[in-house]
Enzyme design. Structure first.
Site, PDB file in Angstrom:
ATOM      1  N   ARG A 229       0.855  -1.181   0.000  1.00  7.06           N
ATOM      2  CA  ARG A 229       0.000   0.000   0.000  1.00  7.06           C
ATOM      3  C   ARG A 229       0.893   1.233   0.000  1.00  7.06           C
ATOM      4  O   ARG A 229       1.892   1.297   0.724  1.00  7.06           O
ATOM      5  CB  ARG A 229      -0.928   0.026   1.217  1.00  7.06           C
ATOM      6  CG  ARG A 229      -2.119  -0.916   1.135  1.00  7.06           C
ATOM      7  CD  ARG A 229      -3.095  -0.510   0.035  1.00  7.06           C
ATOM      8  NE  ARG A 229      -4.281  -1.340  -0.033  1.00  7.06           N
ATOM      9  CZ  ARG A 229      -4.391  -2.443  -0.766  1.00  7.06           C
ATOM     10  NH1 ARG A 229      -3.335  -2.876  -1.457  1.00  7.06           N
ATOM     11  NH2 ARG A 229      -5.517  -3.129  -0.789  1.00  7.06           N
ATOM     12  N   GLU A 258      -4.810   6.968  -5.840  1.00 11.41           N
ATOM     13  CA  GLU A 258      -5.024   6.079  -6.986  1.00 11.41           C
ATOM     14  C   GLU A 258      -6.381   6.382  -7.613  1.00 11.41           C
ATOM     15  O   GLU A 258      -7.365   6.570  -6.892  1.00 11.41           O
ATOM     16  CB  GLU A 258      -4.966   4.616  -6.533  1.00 11.41           C
ATOM     17  CG  GLU A 258      -3.595   4.207  -5.999  1.00 11.41           C
ATOM     18  CD  GLU A 258      -3.503   2.750  -5.602  1.00 11.41           C
ATOM     19  OE1 GLU A 258      -4.528   2.032  -5.751  1.00 11.41           O
ATOM     20  OE2 GLU A 258      -2.453   2.308  -5.141  1.00 11.41           O
ATOM     21  N   HIS A 277      -1.321  -0.538  -9.814  1.00  8.54           N
ATOM     22  CA  HIS A 277      -1.934  -1.377  -8.782  1.00  8.54           C
ATOM     23  C   HIS A 277      -2.518  -2.649  -9.418  1.00  8.54           C
ATOM     24  O   HIS A 277      -3.685  -2.984  -9.239  1.00  8.54           O
ATOM     25  CB  HIS A 277      -3.034  -0.619  -8.030  1.00  8.54           C
ATOM     26  CG  HIS A 277      -3.329  -1.213  -6.676  1.00  8.54           C
ATOM     27  ND1 HIS A 277      -3.833  -0.477  -5.636  1.00  8.54           N
ATOM     28  CD2 HIS A 277      -3.198  -2.485  -6.201  1.00  8.54           C
ATOM     29  CE1 HIS A 277      -4.002  -1.258  -4.582  1.00  8.54           C
ATOM     30  NE2 HIS A 277      -3.624  -2.490  -4.907  1.00  8.54           N
TER      31      HIS A 277
END
Length: 302
Positions: A229, A258, A277
């Protein structure tokens, strides 16, 4: 009892349909990956179960979702998208899915290590621009990789790294043992590793854990890889270390914000390799993920 998959990609929707068994509860699939949080009460329409992949569920929106009792979050990082304790106060239980993509994420972390060591992304960019960039690479065989956090993903990284001739050391908040891995304190991992790879869940204890001071403890010209993360790492401190050359390179699959905004400073640095991601996104991991989601739903219904 009913469920709604609120933000299904076409790939995940097809897998969910394929894995449906006779007698399963009805799960409506909302094939809109860009659904807004404010639309969730209407999309759920009184359903007791929400399957959530990546949509934020603020507590004030959850209060408007009449009938909602369970959130099946597709992964482990639900705290990045909702306040679990506040939802519990509303009588909504959040269910996580662990282990489904351990190999997928580990392979992505390893790929970032090798890309960083050889500067592959930068060479690719330069050659597409017509420049013949021949940079001095870094061999990883015989080097030390340090793992911050040691769960299923880190264990897979260790397996691959050990098989590649690397030394593996690790820090974990609770005592662990693993074949071929030396467990030690975080300061030792940071100061002795040629590559530091982050494998921590995001919570109140780990948010900002890789501080400016801890980045300063890392070897000069070390590589930092984060597939966990973004908020675990002090982003501003990492950027400063990349600019100064204290960090050789960063391989990043996760970010504070994000999707990463266009023109973000990380996109301007030559010694950063970026992925969206997507470390967990493989067909194999997706099947594991949806199968686990169905297990949650069947258990809840029972």
């Amino acid at each position: 009892m009913r469920g709604v998959f609120v933000d299904a990609s076409e790939e995940l929707a097809k897998i969910l349909e394929r894995l449906t068994q006779p007698g399963d509860i009805a799960i409506k699939i909302n094939r809109d990956e860009d659904i807004k949080s404010a639309d969730l009460p209407e999309v759920l329409d009184g359903a007791e179960i929400a399957i959530v992949d990546h949509t934020y569920l603020p507590t004030d929106v959850a209060k408007q979702c009449a009938g909602l009792k369970h959130v099946v979050f597709l992964g482990t990082g639900a705290r990045s998208y909702m306040h679990i304790e506040e939802l519990a106060g509303l009588g909504i239980e959040v269910h996580l899915i662990r282990g489904y993509g351990d190999t997928a994420v580990a392979e992505c972390a390893i790929a970032h290590m090798w890309a960083a060591a050889r500067g592959l992304a930068q060479q690719d960019r330069e050659m597409r621009a017509g420049n013949w960039l021949r940079d001095e690479g870094m061999e990883l065989t015989g080097k030390t990789v340090g793992l911050i956090g040691f769960g299923g993903i880190a264990a897979e990284v260790a397996r691959i790294a050990l098989g590649s001739g690397m030394k593996v050391i690790a820090w974990n908040r609770s005592p662990k043992t693993h074949p071929g891995v030396e467990f030690t304190d975080m300061e030792t991992v940071l100061s002795q590793s040629d590559v530091v790879s982050i494998h921590l869940l995001l919570n109140d204890d780990t948010r900002g854990m890789i501080t400016r001071e801890r980045i300063g403890q890392m070897k000069k010209s070390a590589i930092l890889v984060n597939t966990a993360r973004g908020a675990v790492v002090d982003e501003a401190a990492m950027i400063d270390a990349l600019r100064s050359g204290h960090l050789r390179h960063a391989g990043l699959d996760v970010f504070d914000i994000e999707p990463l905004p266009a023109g973000h400073v990380l996109t301007t640095l030559p010694n950063v390799t970026l992925s969206a991601h997507s470390a967990f996104r493989t067909p194999e991991a997706s099947i594991n993920l949806i199968a686990a989601a169905w297990k949650h739903c069947r258990r809840i219904a029972a």
